[in-house]
Scaffold this active site. Structure first.
Site, PDB file in Angstrom:
ATOM      1  N   ASN A 251     -29.611 -49.458  34.673  1.00 64.85           N
ATOM      2  CA  ASN A 251     -29.532 -49.620  36.078  1.00 64.85           C
ATOM      3  C   ASN A 251     -28.469 -50.772  36.235  1.00 64.85           C
ATOM      4  OD1 ASN A 251     -31.026 -47.570  36.342  1.00 64.85           O
ATOM      5  ND2 ASN A 251     -33.048 -48.813  36.746  1.00 64.85           N
TER       6      ASN A 251
ATOM      7  N   ASP B 217     -28.709 -52.491  39.224  1.00 67.38           N
ATOM      8  CA  ASP B 217     -29.397 -53.208  40.792  1.00 67.38           C
ATOM      9  C   ASP B 217     -29.835 -54.336  40.551  1.00 67.38           C
ATOM     10  OD1 ASP B 217     -31.796 -52.346  39.594  1.00 67.38           O
ATOM     11  OD2 ASP B 217     -31.698 -50.379  40.372  1.00 67.38           O
TER      12      ASP B 217
ATOM     13  N   HIS C 298     -24.999 -50.861  31.596  1.00 69.39           N
ATOM     14  CA  HIS C 298     -23.733 -50.586  32.405  1.00 69.39           C
ATOM     15  C   HIS C 298     -23.288 -51.574  33.548  1.00 69.39           C
ATOM     16  CE1 HIS C 298     -25.537 -46.269  31.517  1.00 69.39           C
ATOM     17  NE2 HIS C 298     -24.753 -46.613  30.579  1.00 69.39           N
TER      18      HIS C 298
ATOM     19  N   CYS D 247     -11.804 -60.534  38.807  1.00 68.38           N
ATOM     20  CA  CYS D 247     -10.249 -60.170  39.394  1.00 68.38           C
ATOM     21  C   CYS D 247      -9.430 -59.735  37.979  1.00 68.38           C
ATOM     22  CB  CYS D 247      -9.645 -61.373  39.717  1.00 68.38           C
ATOM     23  SG  CYS D 247      -7.912 -61.224  40.148  1.00 68.38           S
TER      24      CYS D 247
ATOM     25  N   CYS E 255      -6.156 -61.957  37.687  1.00 65.61           N
ATOM     26  CA  CYS E 255      -6.133 -63.361  37.083  1.00 65.61           C
ATOM     27  C   CYS E 255      -7.415 -63.703  36.220  1.00 65.61           C
ATOM     28  CB  CYS E 255      -5.801 -64.390  37.996  1.00 65.61           C
ATOM     29  SG  CYS E 255      -7.438 -64.664  39.249  1.00 65.61           S
TER      30      CYS E 255
ATOM     31  N   CYS F 210      -6.089 -65.404  43.750  1.00 65.87           N
ATOM     32  CA  CYS F 210      -4.876 -64.936  43.692  1.00 65.87           C
ATOM     33  C   CYS F 210      -4.548 -63.768  44.842  1.00 65.87           C
ATOM     34  CB  CYS F 210      -4.345 -64.138  42.425  1.00 65.87           C
ATOM     35  SG  CYS F 210      -5.356 -62.775  41.999  1.00 65.87           S
TER      36      CYS F 210
ATOM     37  N   THR G 136     -35.485 -42.417  32.760  1.00 67.24           N
ATOM     38  CA  THR G 136     -34.029 -42.015  32.143  1.00 67.24           C
ATOM     39  C   THR G 136     -34.278 -40.626  31.634  1.00 67.24           C
ATOM     40  OG1 THR G 136     -32.652 -42.316  30.362  1.00 67.24           O
ATOM     41  CG2 THR G 136     -35.004 -43.431  30.034  1.00 67.24           C
TER      42      THR G 136
HETATM   43 ZN    ZN Z   1      -7.388 -63.350  40.856  1.00 66.03          ZN
END
Ligand code: ZN
Length: 248
Positions: free
Chosen positions: A102, A104, A119, A127, A130, A151, A189
């Site tokens: 999960n 969460d 996961h 990002c 960058c 950025c 699961t």
């Molecule tokens: Zn960035």
């Protein structure tokens, strides 16, 4: 709930030297988070190939955020008694850690400390341009799709997309937990998502006992003990029974 089965499960847990847990979507449904794979779930409404892959995100992050905006709502959810029931034995040293599929963060919200997120999670965002990372708290102040503070590129939540590998750190960490484990609690699961699906057979292969908690049990002969029903109710009953002193 069958009291006798609960007592048996507690006895198995007490006899074990190293108990760990593996959890999946079914642990969070009682917190109001629908199973993404269920009928009407996220992946029945968004094509995983178009929305669930890193290549789709790279090609059109704005489009994928159409799905992510809905997904990130689950950070509002609260743990259910099952999450608390699983956090309790870690505090007393009986449970060494949880491997969860999960994203969460509900185990941590309930107080669990050793949680391997197979996961990834929605706790941080990266990002891809960058390498900047931002926290959920920072991202929540932004308009969606959230942009990198350095950025300006659209951020990606640190969840594992379908065409991405399990983070090496999570794999190494779960290996460490699995090593020497002699009891595994499998909860909520389906046992179908790889490579987490291999964990029960690995545990069985090293002679461990498996306790399965699922509304619809899936592990078959691998599970030494099957508690069929609600994660919240069963974990709660297990925690209550465990807190009694042995022999009473
Ligand atoms: Zn960035």
């Amino acid at each position: 709930m069958d009291d006798e089965l609960i007592a048996k499960a507690v006895a198995v847990i007490r006899q074990a030297r190293k108990v760990i847990a593996l959890t999946g979507a079914g642990a969070s449904t009682e917190s109001g988070i629908p199973d993404f794979r269920s009928k009407g779930g996220l992946w029945s409404r968004y094509d995983p190939l178009e929305y669930g892959t890193i290549s789709a995100f790279r090609a059109d992050p704005r489009k994928v955020w159409g799905m992510l905006a809905e997904l990130t709502e689950i950070v509002e959810a609260e743990p259910n008694p099952g999450h608390y029931g699983l956090a309790a034995p870690e505090k007393t040293g009986h449970l060494k850690g949880i491997i969860t599929q999960n994203i969460d963060g509900l185990h941590q919200k309930a107080g669990s400390r050793t949680v391997v997120e197979y996961h990834g999670s929605l706790a941080t965002f990266s990002c891809l341009t960058c390498g900047n990372r931002m926290s959920l708290a920072q991202v929540r102040r932004l308009v969606l799709p959230p942009r990198c503070s350095s950025c300006g590129s659209i951020l990606k939540p640190d969840i594992v997309f379908f065409d991405e590998q399990i983070p090496p750190r999570a794999l190494a960490y779960s290996d460490e937990l699995l090593s020497g484990a002699d009891c595994l609690i499998v909860a909520g699961t389906s046992g179908q998502v790889m490579p987490a699906a291999l964990i029960p057979s690995r545990l069985a292969g090293q002679g461990g006992a498996i306790i399965e908690i699922n509304r619809e049990p899936v592990l078959g002969h691998l599970a030494g003990l099957v508690l069929a029903g609600s994660f919240a109710e069963i974990m709660n009953a297990l925690a209550a029974e465990s807190s009694k002193s042995p022999g009473t």
